[in-house]
Structures are given as C-alpha cells and as structure tokens.
Design a protein around this motif. Structure first.
Motif, PDB file in Angstrom:
ATOM      1  N   LYS A 167     -15.525  -3.878   3.468  1.00 35.94           N
ATOM      2  CA  LYS A 167     -16.495  -4.274   4.495  1.00 35.94           C
ATOM      3  C   LYS A 167     -15.871  -4.385   5.882  1.00 35.94           C
ATOM      4  O   LYS A 167     -16.448  -3.940   6.875  1.00 35.94           O
ATOM      5  N   ARG A 168     -14.720  -5.002   5.977  1.00 34.63           N
ATOM      6  CA  ARG A 168     -14.053  -5.186   7.275  1.00 34.63           C
ATOM      7  C   ARG A 168     -12.746  -4.393   7.355  1.00 34.63           C
ATOM      8  O   ARG A 168     -11.870  -4.703   8.164  1.00 34.63           O
ATOM      9  N   ASN A 169     -12.649  -3.358   6.520  1.00 30.77           N
ATOM     10  CA  ASN A 169     -11.412  -2.586   6.507  1.00 30.77           C
ATOM     11  C   ASN A 169     -11.191  -1.823   7.807  1.00 30.77           C
ATOM     12  O   ASN A 169     -10.068  -1.756   8.320  1.00 30.77           O
ATOM     13  N   LYS A 170     -12.236  -1.246   8.350  1.00 26.71           N
ATOM     14  CA  LYS A 170     -12.071  -0.426   9.553  1.00 26.71           C
ATOM     15  C   LYS A 170     -11.532  -1.222  10.732  1.00 26.71           C
ATOM     16  O   LYS A 170     -10.520  -0.837  11.331  1.00 26.71           O
ATOM     17  N   PRO A 171     -12.134  -2.350  11.102  1.00 26.04           N
ATOM     18  CA  PRO A 171     -11.594  -3.090  12.251  1.00 26.04           C
ATOM     19  C   PRO A 171     -10.269  -3.790  11.970  1.00 26.04           C
ATOM     20  O   PRO A 171      -9.465  -3.988  12.886  1.00 26.04           O
ATOM     21  N   LEU A 172     -10.026  -4.170  10.714  1.00 21.68           N
ATOM     22  CA  LEU A 172      -8.818  -4.933  10.398  1.00 21.68           C
ATOM     23  C   LEU A 172      -7.700  -4.086   9.816  1.00 21.68           C
ATOM     24  O   LEU A 172      -6.584  -4.577   9.657  1.00 21.68           O
ATOM     25  N   ASN A 173      -8.004  -2.816   9.478  1.00 19.31           N
ATOM     26  CA  ASN A 173      -6.994  -1.918   8.923  1.00 19.31           C
ATOM     27  C   ASN A 173      -6.269  -2.583   7.741  1.00 19.31           C
ATOM     28  O   ASN A 173      -5.044  -2.661   7.694  1.00 19.31           O
ATOM     29  N   LEU A 174      -7.050  -3.008   6.779  1.00 21.80           N
ATOM     30  CA  LEU A 174      -6.504  -3.724   5.631  1.00 21.80           C
ATOM     31  C   LEU A 174      -5.728  -2.807   4.695  1.00 21.80           C
ATOM     32  O   LEU A 174      -4.738  -3.221   4.092  1.00 21.80           O
ATOM     33  N   PHE A 175      -6.207  -1.557   4.558  1.00 16.55           N
ATOM     34  CA  PHE A 175      -5.579  -0.617   3.637  1.00 16.55           C
ATOM     35  C   PHE A 175      -6.070   0.782   3.954  1.00 16.55           C
ATOM     36  O   PHE A 175      -7.071   0.959   4.672  1.00 16.55           O
ATOM     37  N   SER A 176      -5.378   1.766   3.417  1.00 15.16           N
ATOM     38  CA  SER A 176      -5.849   3.144   3.444  1.00 15.16           C
ATOM     39  C   SER A 176      -6.318   3.484   2.036  1.00 15.16           C
ATOM     40  O   SER A 176      -5.620   3.183   1.053  1.00 15.16           O
ATOM     41  N   GLU A 177      -7.481   4.105   1.938  1.00 13.88           N
ATOM     42  CA  GLU A 177      -7.988   4.461   0.614  1.00 13.88           C
ATOM     43  C   GLU A 177      -7.163   5.563  -0.029  1.00 13.88           C
ATOM     44  O   GLU A 177      -7.354   5.876  -1.205  1.00 13.88           O
ATOM     45  N   ASP A 178      -6.238   6.145   0.721  1.00 12.33           N
ATOM     46  CA  ASP A 178      -5.321   7.153   0.172  1.00 12.33           C
ATOM     47  C   ASP A 178      -4.023   6.544  -0.333  1.00 12.33           C
ATOM     48  O   ASP A 178      -3.206   7.252  -0.940  1.00 12.33           O
ATOM     49  N   ASP A 179      -3.806   5.249  -0.066  1.00 10.24           N
ATOM     50  CA  ASP A 179      -2.582   4.597  -0.523  1.00 10.24           C
ATOM     51  C   ASP A 179      -2.503   4.621  -2.045  1.00 10.24           C
ATOM     52  O   ASP A 179      -3.492   4.332  -2.735  1.00 10.24           O
ATOM     53  N   SER A 180      -1.336   4.956  -2.567  1.00  9.90           N
ATOM     54  CA  SER A 180      -1.184   5.041  -4.023  1.00  9.90           C
ATOM     55  C   SER A 180      -1.416   3.684  -4.676  1.00  9.90           C
ATOM     56  O   SER A 180      -2.022   3.604  -5.763  1.00  9.90           O
ATOM     57  N   TRP A 181      -0.970   2.619  -4.047  1.00  8.32           N
ATOM     58  CA  TRP A 181      -1.156   1.290  -4.639  1.00  8.32           C
ATOM     59  C   TRP A 181      -2.643   0.924  -4.699  1.00  8.32           C
ATOM     60  O   TRP A 181      -3.081   0.277  -5.651  1.00  8.32           O
ATOM     61  N   TYR A 182      -3.402   1.369  -3.701  1.00  3.78           N
ATOM     62  CA  TYR A 182      -4.842   1.084  -3.688  1.00  3.78           C
ATOM     63  C   TYR A 182      -5.537   1.862  -4.807  1.00  3.78           C
ATOM     64  O   TYR A 182      -6.391   1.322  -5.519  1.00  3.78           O
ATOM     65  N   LYS A 183      -5.164   3.110  -4.982  1.00  2.80           N
ATOM     66  CA  LYS A 183      -5.755   3.916  -6.048  1.00  2.80           C
ATOM     67  C   LYS A 183      -5.447   3.326  -7.421  1.00  2.80           C
ATOM     68  O   LYS A 183      -6.283   3.398  -8.335  1.00  2.80           O
ATOM     69  N   LYS A 184      -4.273   2.734  -7.572  1.00  2.00           N
ATOM     70  CA  LYS A 184      -3.925   2.086  -8.844  1.00  2.00           C
ATOM     71  C   LYS A 184      -4.843   0.898  -9.117  1.00  2.00           C
ATOM     72  O   LYS A 184      -5.222   0.646 -10.266  1.00  2.00           O
ATOM     73  N   GLU A 185      -5.205   0.163  -8.051  1.00  2.00           N
ATOM     74  CA  GLU A 185      -6.126  -0.956  -8.208  1.00  2.00           C
ATOM     75  C   GLU A 185      -7.497  -0.472  -8.682  1.00  2.00           C
ATOM     76  O   GLU A 185      -8.125  -1.080  -9.549  1.00  2.00           O
ATOM     77  N   LEU A 186      -7.959   0.632  -8.099  1.00  2.00           N
ATOM     78  CA  LEU A 186      -9.254   1.180  -8.495  1.00  2.00           C
ATOM     79  C   LEU A 186      -9.238   1.624  -9.953  1.00  2.00           C
ATOM     80  O   LEU A 186     -10.182   1.348 -10.711  1.00  2.00           O
ATOM     81  N   LEU A 187      -8.180   2.308 -10.354  1.00  2.00           N
ATOM     82  CA  LEU A 187      -8.075   2.798 -11.728  1.00  2.00           C
ATOM     83  C   LEU A 187      -8.039   1.637 -12.720  1.00  2.00           C
ATOM     84  O   LEU A 187      -8.750   1.654 -13.736  1.00  2.00           O
ATOM     85  N   ALA A 188      -7.232   0.639 -12.428  1.00  2.00           N
ATOM     86  CA  ALA A 188      -7.119  -0.509 -13.329  1.00  2.00           C
ATOM     87  C   ALA A 188      -8.456  -1.242 -13.440  1.00  2.00           C
ATOM     88  O   ALA A 188      -8.858  -1.684 -14.526  1.00  2.00           O
ATOM     89  N   THR A 189      -9.164  -1.345 -12.318  1.00  2.00           N
ATOM     90  CA  THR A 189     -10.455  -2.033 -12.317  1.00  2.00           C
ATOM     91  C   THR A 189     -11.507  -1.218 -13.064  1.00  2.00           C
ATOM     92  O   THR A 189     -12.325  -1.772 -13.815  1.00  2.00           O
ATOM     93  N   ALA A 190     -11.495   0.093 -12.882  1.00  2.00           N
ATOM     94  CA  ALA A 190     -12.443   0.968 -13.596  1.00  2.00           C
ATOM     95  C   ALA A 190     -12.255   0.839 -15.100  1.00  2.00           C
ATOM     96  O   ALA A 190     -13.242   0.826 -15.859  1.00  2.00           O
ATOM     97  N   LYS A 191     -11.026   0.750 -15.556  1.00  2.00           N
ATOM     98  CA  LYS A 191     -10.758   0.610 -16.993  1.00  2.00           C
ATOM     99  C   LYS A 191     -11.374  -0.677 -17.538  1.00  2.00           C
ATOM    100  O   LYS A 191     -11.960  -0.684 -18.629  1.00  2.00           O
ATOM    101  N   GLU A 192     -11.262  -1.759 -16.773  1.00  2.00           N
ATOM    102  CA  GLU A 192     -11.830  -3.029 -17.228  1.00  2.00           C
ATOM    103  C   GLU A 192     -13.354  -3.000 -17.195  1.00  2.00           C
ATOM    104  O   GLU A 192     -14.011  -3.609 -18.047  1.00  2.00           O
TER     105      GLU A 192
END
Length: 283
Positions: A174-199
């Motif tokens: 929600k506030r990623n763009k103004p706060l630059n919290l993460f890049s959706e291309d970051d490998s660590w971020y993709k790992k979070e998505l994968l782990a969450t999808a599995k659950e």
C-alpha cells in the motif's frame, strides 16, 4: 452467466460511510446477486476502527432483517473481517461461535516486533507518514524486517486459524511506492511470497483480488500483485473478487480490472460464496 458478488463490505458499524440498509439498497439496484457484510473486528476488543463487541448483536440482527427483506431478490451473507493480533484477536470460528457468521475474512493489518522494548506494534494500513513513523518506532527503520514480519504473521494466521477468505494478502504494498519498502524483484521478497502461497494452499482458504487500494487511490493495481497471483495459480489457490468497499459507490469498483488481473496470472475461474457454499464461475 454473470454473477455480481462482493463479500468485503464495510458499513457505519465500523469505518464505512454508509449504513447496512443503504448498501443493500444500492447493491440490489445495481444488480448484485450476493452481498456479504464484513465489519472489522478485533474481538474481544477493539483497536479503534473495528466494530465494538457491544454492537455485534445489533449488527447481526440488522443483517438478518435485510436477509428477510431481500429474500428471493438478493442473497445477503453475514460476516466479519477479523484481525489477526495475538494474543488478543484471531480470525477463527471458535471466537465467533456465539454469533454464527456465514463466513470470516482473516486479515493482517498490524505487525509487531518482539525485539522492540517499547511501541512494539504498528499498522501497514495507514497514511504514509504514520506507516513511516511506525517503521521507525517498531523496527528502527529496518524495512526488510518489517516486510518479512508482515508475511510471517500471515503464515502464522494461516497455520493456526479457521477462516474462509484471506484479506488483501500483500497489503504491505500500500505505501511501498512513497516509502520504497522493497522491490518486488528482490529475491528475498519472492521467497516470502512463495512461502506464504504454500501456507495458503495448505490452509485451503480463498484469496481475494481486492480493489480497495485502487478505489482509495493508494495503489494502481489490486492486491495481490500479478506476480503473487501467478505463484498462487501454480498451487491451484482459488480466488474471489472483492472491493473492500467503505462507501456504496465503490461496492463494485474495478472488478473488470480484477478480472484482467486474474487472467494475466493464468486464472480462468473465480469463486463466489452462497449460503449453500462456494461455487465456481468462469471469468
């Protein structure tokens, strides 16, 4: 066949702008087939925007009056958007057994840092400045830790709670763009998505494609992102369209965008909930 349905709907019982009656009238006049009410809840307490537990009985009574009023015209469902905020609040049917809801949405709005001595909780669902302030107070400005904690909370909720729909699963965008919290291309971020999808797949819940961020001008696309949806599709996770409406004019906001979003991720079907259970519809 085209079914119009929305299950993520907020009224004046919590932080919405319209009464249950106004929402039902608007929904019926605009061809909605299935309307679910889902007031914010942090039962047995409230953090501010949620419905106070003292209002639960009136909320239920008013919805059941509308169920009767619109019988054979539009199916109305009684639900809650329940916060995951342990040890206080859980989106679990055991907590809501007394009220016997038709469905529960499980959502994470708050994140907390057990390493923080003071000010240990913040919300990711707030104005940019307040999210930044919370990030500094709770996580000492560590953006990566905050984002990873957000997804860890979701996985904990999925493992420990009993609910039907998981709400805005990447709300942290929600506030990623103004706060630059993460890049959706970051490998660590993709790992979070994968782990969450599995659950999510293990829990057997339905993921909403939520257009609320778009309606309120916080995002330019729905939750979850197309990339996240592609991962979910690989695990055959079912989807439902939701507007997260806080006003009647947004009740069906962006459902065409949600459909395109789903198709880009490889989905050809969506779910809709009836009093007889979940049903499937082509997108």
């Amino acid at each position: 066949m085209n079914i119009l349905a929305n299950y993520h709907t907020h009224s004046t019982f919590c932080d919405g702008n319209n009464s249950l009656q106004e929402i039902a009238k608007f929904a019926y006049e605009n061809g909605v087939n299935y309307l679910g009410f889902s007031s914010h809840s942090a039962y047995p307490a409230t953090t501010g925007c949620e419905m106070h537990p003292e209002k639960f009985s009136q909320y239920r009574e008013d919805i059941f009056q509308l169920k009767s009023q619109y019988k054979d015209k539009m199916e109305i469902l009684f639900g809650f958007e329940a916060d995951f905020l342990p040890p206080l609040s859980f989106p679990d049917y055991s907590y809501y057994e007394k009220h016997n809801p038709d469905y529960l949405i499980g959502s994470v709005h708050f994140v907390w840092n057990q390493d923080a001595i003071e000010n240990g909780t913040m919300t990711v669902d707030d104005e940019t400045g307040k999210v930044q302030e919370g990030l500094e107070k709770v996580f000492a400005g560590d953006k990566k830790k905050m984002v990873q904690t957000y997804f860890a909370h979701q996985r904990e909720m999925l493992k420990s709670c009993d609910f039907d729909i998981i709400g805005h699963i990447d709300l942290v965008r929600k506030r990623n763009k103004p706060l630059n919290l993460f890049s959706e291309d970051d490998s660590w971020y993709k790992k979070e998505l994968l782990a969450t999808a599995k659950e999510i797949a293990k829990a057997g819940v339905v993921v909403e494609i939520n257009t609320g961020g778009m309606a309120r001008g916080a995002t330019t696309s729905p939750y979850p992102s197309v990339d996240f949806l592609k991962i979910l599709r690989k695990f055959d996770v079912p989807i439902v369209f939701s507007s997260d409406a806080h006003s009647v004019e947004n009740l069906l906001y962006g459902f065409d965008v949600a459909a395109n979003h789903a198709k880009l991720a490889g989905y050809s079907e969506r779910q809709y909930l009836t009093l007889d259970g979940w049903k499937t519809l082509n997108i």
